[in-house]
Scaffold this motif. Sequence first.
Motif: not given
Length: 137
Positions: A26-45, A55-62
């Motif tokens: 359950x819960x919601x993603x704290x972060x979900x970032x794709x390679x295409x969203x990186x700054x221009x100098x770090x663009x993917x192949x 991606x970050x998903x909380x699965x417990x209190x800590x």
Amino acid sequence: MAELNPYLNFADNCEEVFNFYKSVFGGEFLTLMRFGEMPAEYQPAEGESQKLMHVALPIGKHTVLMGSDTPGNMPTPVKGRNFSIAIQPETEEEAKRIFDGLSEGGNITMPLSKTFWSKSFGMFTDKFGIDWMVNLQ
């Protein structure tokens, strides 16, 4: 005090895996970032812009379960060995102490340095074969 979280790596199905985990925990993603969203100098192949960079998903209190797809220019993760321990120190001094201490005698993959997402980030395999990520926000 630093916090520890599991960090999972996948070849190209991280989003599928984390949607499954989300359906269980359950819960919601704290972060979900794709390679295409990186700054221009770090663009993917070509063809990798939709892969998940983080991606970050909380699965417990800590505890936060984190993960990413692995870019094609890096070795394909091996199932059962496709994880790291992510540690989030509270200060630059703590980040350096932990990084230097745990990486001694191991193999540094990425030196501890400033990145576009953190004040300081580094990766290494310790002398016992455990993969670590140090990430100071």
